[in-house]
Design a protein around this motif. Structure first.
Motif, PDB file in Angstrom:
ATOM      1  N   TYR A  16       1.082  -1.079  -0.029  1.00 28.17           N
ATOM      2  CA  TYR A  16       0.193  -0.061  -0.155  1.00 28.17           C
ATOM      3  C   TYR A  16       0.921   1.294   0.470  1.00 28.17           C
ATOM      4  CZ  TYR A  16      -3.145   3.413   1.149  1.00 28.17           C
ATOM      5  OH  TYR A  16      -4.072   4.898   1.743  1.00 28.17           O
ATOM      6  N   GLU A  19       2.658   1.475  -3.794  1.00 32.64           N
ATOM      7  CA  GLU A  19       1.844   2.213  -4.597  1.00 32.64           C
ATOM      8  C   GLU A  19       1.601   3.550  -4.496  1.00 32.64           C
ATOM      9  OE1 GLU A  19       1.014   0.276  -7.154  1.00 32.64           O
ATOM     10  OE2 GLU A  19       2.247  -0.856  -6.582  1.00 32.64           O
ATOM     11  N   SER A  20       0.945   4.296  -2.864  1.00 39.99           N
ATOM     12  CA  SER A  20       0.759   5.284  -3.135  1.00 39.99           C
ATOM     13  C   SER A  20       1.716   6.435  -3.496  1.00 39.99           C
ATOM     14  CB  SER A  20       0.504   5.596  -1.847  1.00 39.99           C
ATOM     15  OG  SER A  20      -0.923   4.876  -0.708  1.00 39.99           O
ATOM     16  N   LYS A  22       4.601   5.338  -5.278  1.00 43.94           N
ATOM     17  CA  LYS A  22       4.431   5.878  -6.730  1.00 43.94           C
ATOM     18  C   LYS A  22       3.437   6.452  -7.640  1.00 43.94           C
ATOM     19  CE  LYS A  22       4.600   1.135  -8.097  1.00 43.94           C
ATOM     20  NZ  LYS A  22       4.359   0.103  -8.859  1.00 43.94           N
ATOM     21  N   ASN A  23       2.070   6.313  -7.004  1.00 43.04           N
ATOM     22  CA  ASN A  23       1.313   7.137  -7.714  1.00 43.04           C
ATOM     23  C   ASN A  23       1.386   8.872  -7.681  1.00 43.04           C
ATOM     24  OD1 ASN A  23       0.156   4.616  -9.326  1.00 43.04           O
ATOM     25  ND2 ASN A  23      -0.978   3.842  -7.476  1.00 43.04           N
ATOM     26  N   GLY A  24       1.166   9.012  -6.161  1.00 46.35           N
ATOM     27  CA  GLY A  24       1.743   9.985  -5.654  1.00 46.35           C
ATOM     28  C   GLY A  24       0.398  10.553  -4.985  1.00 46.35           C
ATOM     29  N   THR A  25      -0.148   9.378  -4.284  1.00 45.02           N
ATOM     30  CA  THR A  25      -1.334   9.427  -3.557  1.00 45.02           C
ATOM     31  C   THR A  25      -1.378   9.642  -2.584  1.00 45.02           C
ATOM     32  OG1 THR A  25      -2.050   6.684  -3.162  1.00 45.02           O
ATOM     33  CG2 THR A  25      -3.023   8.350  -5.591  1.00 45.02           C
ATOM     34  N   GLU A  26      -2.471  10.750  -1.398  1.00 43.74           N
ATOM     35  CA  GLU A  26      -1.957  10.351  -0.296  1.00 43.74           C
ATOM     36  C   GLU A  26      -2.326   8.931   0.527  1.00 43.74           C
ATOM     37  OE1 GLU A  26      -1.141  13.335   1.552  1.00 43.74           O
ATOM     38  OE2 GLU A  26      -0.408  13.979  -0.540  1.00 43.74           O
ATOM     39  N   ILE A  27      -2.214   9.009   1.195  1.00 43.89           N
ATOM     40  CA  ILE A  27      -2.097   7.448   2.103  1.00 43.89           C
ATOM     41  C   ILE A  27      -3.488   7.904   3.326  1.00 43.89           C
ATOM     42  CG2 ILE A  27      -1.202   6.340   3.857  1.00 43.89           C
ATOM     43  CD1 ILE A  27       1.795   6.727   2.965  1.00 43.89           C
ATOM     44  N   ASP A  28      -4.050   7.183   3.054  1.00 38.94           N
ATOM     45  CA  ASP A  28      -5.356   7.037   3.885  1.00 38.94           C
ATOM     46  C   ASP A  28      -4.769   6.080   5.452  1.00 38.94           C
ATOM     47  OD1 ASP A  28      -7.399   6.599   5.617  1.00 38.94           O
ATOM     48  OD2 ASP A  28      -8.945   6.462   3.763  1.00 38.94           O
ATOM     49  N   GLU A  75       6.656   6.631   5.478  1.00 35.24           N
ATOM     50  CA  GLU A  75       6.497   6.344   4.344  1.00 35.24           C
ATOM     51  C   GLU A  75       7.384   4.958   4.321  1.00 35.24           C
ATOM     52  OE1 GLU A  75       8.107  10.001   2.834  1.00 35.24           O
ATOM     53  OE2 GLU A  75       9.868  10.067   3.696  1.00 35.24           O
TER      54      GLU A  75
END
Length: 110
Positions: A16, A19-20, A22-28, A75
């Motif tokens: 998780y 992938e976050s 690499k995708n530049g998405t915020e961690i929930d 992270e």
């Protein structure tokens, strides 16, 4: 491996986080709570502390004397990425995860 085995949970968390990243998405961070893995808090604390001590994650901070954790800055590290991609146990955990992922709410879509 069972869905609550140490290596399966470590795999899910590292996957998780990677992938976050690499995708530049915020961690929930709610997805990283013990209840989402179907485990007890004490076991979750052990896993998170172990991943920090092994250098797989950074940004995990112990709060107070009761062992509570602050993971709002968590992270994956390069060592965590290497472990995720190269470790034989992670390969087994990935297979186990793929067999049970329908039962685990973490990592939707992965």
């Amino acid at each position: 491996m069972a869905k609550d085995d140490y290596h399966v949970i470590v795999y899910q968390i590292l996957k998780y986080l990677y992938e976050s990243l690499k995708n530049g998405t915020e961690i929930d961070f709610r997805l990283l709570e013990a209840g989402n893995f179907g485990i007890y808090q004490k076991y979750w604390l052990f896993i998170m502390k172990s991943m920090k001590e092994q250098g797989f994650v950074s940004g995990v901070r112990i709060i107070g004397t009761q062992g509570r954790l602050d993971i709002k800055r968590i992270e994956i590290t390069p060592s965590g990425i290497d472990y995720l991609l190269d470790d034989n146990l992670m390969s087994k955990a990935e297979k186990a995860y793929n067999n049970v992922k329908d039962f685990i709410p973490l990592l939707p879509g992965l």
